[in-house]
Design a protein around this motif. Sequence first.
Motif, short mmCIF file in Angstrom:
data_model
loop_
_atom_site.label_atom_id
_atom_site.label_comp_id
_atom_site.label_asym_id
_atom_site.label_seq_id
_atom_site.Cartn_x
_atom_site.Cartn_y
_atom_site.Cartn_z
N TYR A 1 -34.00 -23.78 -2.58
CA TYR A 1 -32.87 -23.57 -1.94
C TYR A 1 -31.46 -23.47 -2.25
O TYR A 1 -30.46 -22.72 -1.59
CB TYR A 1 -32.74 -25.17 -1.19
N LEU A 2 -31.28 -23.61 -3.61
CA LEU A 2 -29.90 -23.60 -4.20
C LEU A 2 -30.04 -22.18 -4.88
O LEU A 2 -28.65 -21.72 -5.22
CB LEU A 2 -29.58 -24.72 -4.96
N ASN A 3 -30.85 -21.95 -5.59
CA ASN A 3 -30.79 -20.57 -6.24
C ASN A 3 -30.23 -19.50 -5.33
O ASN A 3 -29.42 -18.57 -6.33
CB ASN A 3 -32.20 -20.32 -6.89
N PRO A 4 -30.33 -19.26 -4.36
CA PRO A 4 -29.59 -17.87 -3.59
C PRO A 4 -28.08 -17.89 -3.80
O PRO A 4 -27.51 -16.93 -3.82
CB PRO A 4 -30.11 -18.07 -2.08
N ILE A 5 -27.66 -19.29 -3.88
CA ILE A 5 -26.24 -19.34 -4.10
C ILE A 5 -25.72 -18.77 -5.31
O ILE A 5 -24.84 -18.08 -5.60
CB ILE A 5 -25.52 -20.79 -3.95
N LEU A 6 -26.44 -18.97 -6.53
CA LEU A 6 -26.29 -18.81 -7.89
C LEU A 6 -26.34 -17.13 -8.05
O LEU A 6 -25.90 -16.54 -8.71
CB LEU A 6 -27.42 -19.44 -8.66
N VAL A 7 -27.66 -16.75 -7.26
CA VAL A 7 -27.75 -15.30 -7.33
C VAL A 7 -26.65 -14.42 -6.60
O VAL A 7 -26.16 -13.47 -7.21
CB VAL A 7 -28.97 -14.99 -6.45
N GLU A 8 -26.05 -14.84 -5.64
CA GLU A 8 -24.93 -14.23 -4.88
C GLU A 8 -23.70 -14.43 -6.00
O GLU A 8 -22.85 -13.34 -5.80
CB GLU A 8 -24.56 -15.14 -3.71
N ASN A 9 -23.54 -15.43 -6.65
CA ASN A 9 -22.26 -15.66 -7.32
C ASN A 9 -22.59 -15.29 -9.06
O ASN A 9 -21.66 -15.30 -9.66
CB ASN A 9 -22.03 -17.14 -7.57
N ARG A 10 -23.63 -14.60 -8.89
CA ARG A 10 -24.04 -14.14 -10.59
C ARG A 10 -23.88 -15.30 -11.44
O ARG A 10 -23.39 -15.33 -12.26
CB ARG A 10 -23.26 -12.91 -10.97
N GLY A 11 -24.38 -16.44 -11.05
CA GLY A 11 -24.32 -17.72 -11.76
C GLY A 11 -25.41 -17.86 -12.81
O GLY A 11 -25.97 -17.12 -12.95
N TRP A 12 -25.01 -19.07 -13.00
CA TRP A 12 -26.07 -19.77 -14.19
C TRP A 12 -26.59 -20.99 -13.98
O TRP A 12 -26.19 -22.05 -12.91
CB TRP A 12 -25.49 -19.76 -15.63
N GLU A 13 -27.75 -21.14 -14.31
CA GLU A 13 -28.29 -22.89 -14.48
C GLU A 13 -28.87 -23.39 -15.76
O GLU A 13 -29.38 -22.42 -16.52
CB GLU A 13 -29.58 -22.75 -13.25
N ILE A 14 -29.07 -24.54 -15.69
CA ILE A 14 -29.42 -25.23 -16.89
C ILE A 14 -30.42 -26.25 -16.42
O ILE A 14 -30.12 -27.18 -15.79
CB ILE A 14 -28.54 -26.11 -17.66
#
Length: 295
Positions: free
Chosen positions: A26-39
Amino acid sequence: DALMGTNPIGIVSSEYPLHHPNTRGYLNPILVENRGWEILQGTPRGKGPAHQLFSLAIQDDDWFVRSLTVEDTRKNDGSPVITLEDIESERRVGMAEELIRQEYYCDWNVGVQGAYYTKELDLAEYEGRIKMWEINKNLPVYTFWDIGISDATSIWFLQPDGWDLKMVYYYEKSGEGFDHYARMLNELTERYGFKYKYHYAPHDIRNRQWGSSARSTISLARDSGIHFLITPNVSIDDGLQATKSLFNRVWFHVEHCHLGLEALRNACREYDEVNRTYKDKPLHNWASHGHDAFR
């Protein structure tokens, strides 16, 4: 659910193996759009979604992956953060060997502590009862519900096939009324040819009210075309023993039941930290609803 609609650039998921399997999706599409990162960090909790992601990430150059046991984790001067003597002291005062392997040695092969069905699921996997197959459209399907008023509603779809009890589908959703579930049942009929025989609900459905409605849940379900039969009111302990006695006949469609399987892997007894023993009652976590529906 509270994180939906936010706009993070980075997300740190602490103790990731304990998270609901759908959270990252549910949350990863936001990171994809923002070219973000996750740990994603934590110690293993059996071979669930976290292990599957770990196995994929370790082969993918886009990921940075480390698996560090106590033997790999040292201070700047080279001395261990946790010594073998520390671990031996924990062992002497009663720390379970499985928990030592999980917490100190990052062992994915240890099941969730206190889990009800670790051995049963391991045997099902070994015997090839967790797999994909062509669903037989000529056999009836029975559904078994755990109805959440404020929590998730969970549904197992069972198709008996001779001696075998084949779980052909699992569905879980929160915040929806019975009209949603009625549409979902019809969609599965169109997609897979399900022919429903009976729908089973918990024994307390007659007494429960859905949301702010003054009417019983069973009457609201009937208005949506879902007619429930009521399961007997047996104790949790008796239900667990009955479930275990039937488990050697159960098959799971690995594609359609993946979330339900994770619920069963994570369904466990509550642990008493003070007395260092497991309580008789189940731990209430995200897996409880799928487990209750299965039981």
